[in-house]
Enzyme design. Structure first.
Site, PDB file in Angstrom:
ATOM      1  N   ASP A  45      81.607   7.500  94.503  1.00 15.71           N
ATOM      2  CA  ASP A  45      82.266   7.658  95.803  1.00 15.71           C
ATOM      3  C   ASP A  45      82.476   9.130  96.178  1.00 15.71           C
ATOM      4  OD1 ASP A  45      84.202   8.138  93.963  1.00 15.71           O
ATOM      5  OD2 ASP A  45      85.707   6.809  94.847  1.00 15.71           O
TER       6      ASP A  45
ATOM      7  N   HIS B 298      57.685  23.372  95.273  1.00 17.56           N
ATOM      8  CA  HIS B 298      59.107  23.050  95.480  1.00 17.56           C
ATOM      9  C   HIS B 298      59.878  23.069  94.165  1.00 17.56           C
ATOM     10  CE1 HIS B 298      58.244  21.059  99.626  1.00 17.56           C
ATOM     11  NE2 HIS B 298      58.155  22.372  99.642  1.00 17.56           N
TER      12      HIS B 298
ATOM     13  N   ASP C 289      62.375  31.941  96.925  1.00 19.10           N
ATOM     14  CA  ASP C 289      62.333  31.384  98.280  1.00 19.10           C
ATOM     15  C   ASP C 289      63.731  30.879  98.567  1.00 19.10           C
ATOM     16  OD1 ASP C 289      61.960  29.962 100.617  1.00 19.10           O
ATOM     17  OD2 ASP C 289      60.155  28.911  99.930  1.00 19.10           O
TER      18      ASP C 289
ATOM     19  N   ASP D 293      64.870  31.829 106.250  1.00 14.31           N
ATOM     20  CA  ASP D 293      63.963  31.272 105.231  1.00 14.31           C
ATOM     21  C   ASP D 293      63.037  32.406 104.783  1.00 14.31           C
ATOM     22  OD1 ASP D 293      62.186  29.761 103.745  1.00 14.31           O
ATOM     23  OD2 ASP D 293      61.477  28.542 105.427  1.00 14.31           O
TER      24      ASP D 293
ATOM     25  N   HIS E 116      49.047  24.803 101.515  1.00 13.37           N
ATOM     26  CA  HIS E 116      50.040  24.493 102.560  1.00 13.37           C
ATOM     27  C   HIS E 116      49.732  25.254 103.841  1.00 13.37           C
ATOM     28  CE1 HIS E 116      52.209  28.318 101.873  1.00 13.37           C
ATOM     29  NE2 HIS E 116      52.154  28.081 100.581  1.00 13.37           N
TER      30      HIS E 116
ATOM     31  N   HIS F 113      56.177  27.376 109.850  1.00 10.71           N
ATOM     32  CA  HIS F 113      56.790  26.277 110.613  1.00 10.71           C
ATOM     33  C   HIS F 113      57.782  26.888 111.592  1.00 10.71           C
ATOM     34  CE1 HIS F 113      60.173  26.950 107.825  1.00 10.71           C
ATOM     35  NE2 HIS F 113      59.257  26.995 106.875  1.00 10.71           N
TER      36      HIS F 113
ATOM     37  N   HIS G  71      62.803  23.359 108.887  1.00  8.65           N
ATOM     38  CA  HIS G  71      61.517  22.988 109.483  1.00  8.65           C
ATOM     39  C   HIS G  71      61.888  22.455 110.855  1.00  8.65           C
ATOM     40  CE1 HIS G  71      59.204  22.578 105.423  1.00  8.65           C
ATOM     41  NE2 HIS G  71      59.836  23.713 105.555  1.00  8.65           N
TER      42      HIS G  71
ATOM     43  N   GLU H  47      54.183  32.434 106.126  1.00 13.03           N
ATOM     44  CA  GLU H  47      54.371  32.367 104.676  1.00 13.03           C
ATOM     45  C   GLU H  47      53.132  31.938 103.890  1.00 13.03           C
ATOM     46  OE1 GLU H  47      56.777  28.943 103.418  1.00 13.03           O
ATOM     47  OE2 GLU H  47      57.281  28.601 105.506  1.00 13.03           O
TER      48      GLU H  47
ATOM     49  N   TYR I 114      48.194  30.219  94.735  1.00 12.25           N
ATOM     50  CA  TYR I 114      48.785  29.602  93.547  1.00 12.25           C
ATOM     51  C   TYR I 114      47.668  29.223  92.584  1.00 12.25           C
ATOM     52  CZ  TYR I 114      52.110  29.209  97.331  1.00 12.25           C
ATOM     53  OH  TYR I 114      52.909  29.508  98.409  1.00 12.25           O
TER      54      TYR I 114
ATOM     55  N   ARG J 170      53.909  33.982  97.026  1.00 12.19           N
ATOM     56  CA  ARG J 170      54.087  33.663  98.446  1.00 12.19           C
ATOM     57  C   ARG J 170      54.943  34.774  99.047  1.00 12.19           C
ATOM     58  NH1 ARG J 170      55.643  28.883  97.953  1.00 12.19           N
ATOM     59  NH2 ARG J 170      57.915  28.967  98.032  1.00 12.19           N
TER      60      ARG J 170
ATOM     61  N   GLU K 158      57.113  35.381 102.659  1.00  8.15           N
ATOM     62  CA  GLU K 158      57.553  34.646 103.858  1.00  8.15           C
ATOM     63  C   GLU K 158      58.554  35.458 104.667  1.00  8.15           C
ATOM     64  OE1 GLU K 158      59.749  31.010 102.995  1.00  8.15           O
ATOM     65  OE2 GLU K 158      59.353  30.268 105.024  1.00  8.15           O
TER      66      GLU K 158
HETATM   67  N1  GLY Z   1      61.718  26.950 101.790  1.00 14.74           N
HETATM   68  C1  GLY Z   1      61.120  25.985 102.585  1.00 14.74           C
HETATM   69  C2  GLY Z   1      59.950  26.533 103.272  1.00 14.74           C
HETATM   70  O1  GLY Z   1      59.574  27.657 103.050  1.00 14.74           O
HETATM   71  O2  GLY Z   1      59.381  25.913 104.106  1.00 14.74           O
HETATM   72 MN    MN Z   2      60.807  29.252 102.348  1.00 10.11          MN
HETATM   73 MN    MN Z   3      59.426  28.240 105.144  1.00 10.78          MN
END
Ligand code: GLY
Ligand code: MN
Ligand code: MN
Length: 428
Positions: A32, A235, A252, A263, A342, A346, A353, A376, A380, A404, A406
């Site tokens: 709960d 992720h 990230d 982000d 990827h 976004h 997102h 970004e 990899y 990466r 970003e």
């Molecule tokens: N951290 C989530 C993304 O980069 O989309």
């Molecule tokens: Mn990110």
């Molecule tokens: Mn992102």
């Protein structure tokens, strides 16, 4: 904030329709215990109201009430346990509603706002029982349509009307996004100083989130602190590994400030110096990111920045012998995907997102001033990478490199502005 102005703009677009918005549900963490409440972004965008168990209705054609809220009533005993509620009386004044009811009255009071509408605007949410409730209201009104000759004959999703509004940020929203960006910039810079061989990934996570918390923000998403080969897991959020000298560290992490998100990803050598292989890959990703950012310009198709990043990545991997063959064919047949799987970014805003389309069927979506997107790209090279047929096996000296970079980029009238430029990314 400009909630009333947003409602007016939306109401002008829905004409004789009635729009229904449901607050976010409370999410259970275990038994709960619940997660901290986070309002649904559409609901918040139009009301600024930050409680669960609420419904907002916009009925521009209604004679008396155009903006109606259903909220949890004051109940001091319950509030002692679950927190402060604005309540029915105060909500009217504080949130500018024409009428406010207790949420328990929803089924009884809602029909008066639907019966003369020509359609109902509603976004199906995850709560099936609530979706069914709205459908039952609609069904009842459809049944009386033949006798009355009026009523909502269509149920329509609001995304194509509301989300283009959310996609273009107002100056007030941009202020909040700049703050979210600035705090995440500081957090990344502190984390870079803090990270060193022997420390655990979670310690770096704590350092980042300490900065977030001190500045009145929360993580925008589970922070990724991925050292060594963990960076090849897109992720990765376990953040449990002890960092070693010679590792790259991919962080990230972004924060949410008054609901607006940042982000940021940076990847750097934990002991200050790249190996030759790490540097070769890093240089490609950085070139790809700069090439992609250069495409962020009003009027340019959204997808152009991804295409630019892909081209630079493929060129770079060809130069290193990690890909082989004709560049155009590799791009067209997406043979680079084992290395770069990827998209290049976004939309960013109230959701990390964020909402809004990326293209209209075959027609591109062209960038407009006020839109904010992430850029970004990454490469990899996991130890289990499987090149596509006809491509060379990867020499193990490349294994375990994941990179990466970003940034959050605002489309301006003349080009772009990088909101997160304060975190270094150039090779020293
Ligand atoms: N951290 C989530 C993304 O980069 O989309
Ligand atoms: Mn990110
Ligand atoms: Mn992102």
């Amino acid at each position: 904030m400009e909630y009333a102005e947003r409602r007016e703009r939306l109401m002008a677009k829905i004409g004789k329709g009635t729009a229904i918005f449901r607050s976010a549900p409370m999410a259970v963490m275990h038994n709960d215990v619940e997660y901290n409440f986070r309002q649904d972004s559409d609901f918040f965008y139009l009301t600024g109201f930050n409680e669960a168990e609420a419904v907002a209705v916009l009925a521009p054609h209604h004679e008396a009430h155009r903006f109606i809220l259903f909220v949890q009533p004051k109940d001091l005993e319950k509030e002692t346990w679950t927190g402060y509620r604005v309540g029915v009386e105060a909500a009217k004044e504080r949130f500018g509603a024409d009428e406010v009811y207790a949420i328990a009255e929803l089924d009884e009071k809602l029909p008066q706002y639907l019966e003369k509408a020509d359609r109902i605007y509603y976004r199906f949410g995850r709560d099936k029982a609530f979706n069914d409730r709205i459908l039952r209201h609609w069904q009842r009104l459809l049944a009386t349509y033949p006798k009355k000759g009026y009523g909502p004959i269509a149920l329509e999703d609001l995304a194509p009307i509301l989300h283009p509004m959310r996609q273009v940020k107002s100056p007030a929203e941009l202020e909040l996004m700049r703050t979210a960006a600035a705090i995440a910039v500081d957090a990344h810079n502190r984390a870079r100083d803090f990270a060193q061989p022997g420390r655990y990934e979670y310690e770096v996570q704590a350092e980042i989130e300490h900065t977030f918390g001190l500045r009145g923000t929360v993580p925008a998403y589970p922070s990724i602190v991925a050292s060594g080969a963990n960076a090849c897991v897109l992720h990765y959020t376990e953040n449990t590994r002890q960092m070693q000298s010679g590792d790259l560290l991919l962080i990230d992490a972004g924060c949410s400030y008054q609901y607006y998100n940042s982000d940021i990803t940076r990847t750097f050598p934990i002991s200050g110096k790249f190996t030759a292989e790490q540097q070769a890959i890093y240089e490609i990703v950085l070139r790809a990111q700069l090439a992609a950012i250069a495409e962020v310009h009003p009027g340019n198709p959204y997808k152009q920045n991804h295409d630019a990043a892909v081209r630079v990545i493929v060129e770079g991997l060809l130069d290193l012998g990690l890909l082989q063959g004709d560049i155009e064919e590799i791009i067209k047949e997406e043979k680079y995907k084992p290395f770069y799987m990827h998209r290049t970014g976004h939309w960013l805003g109230l959701d990390v997102h964020d909402v809004g389309v990326y293209q209209h069927g075959e027609t591109p979506h062209n960038l407009e001033p006020g839109q904010v997107l992430t850029v970004e790209p990454g490469i990899y090279i996991s130890s289990y990478i499987k090149p596509v047929e006809g491509q060379p096996e990867v020499d193990p000296r490349w294994h375990g490199i994941g990179i990466r970079i970003e940034d959050d980029v605002l489309v301006t009238a003349t080009g772009h502005e990088i909101l997160t430029a304060g975190v270094p990314k150039a090779i020293p």
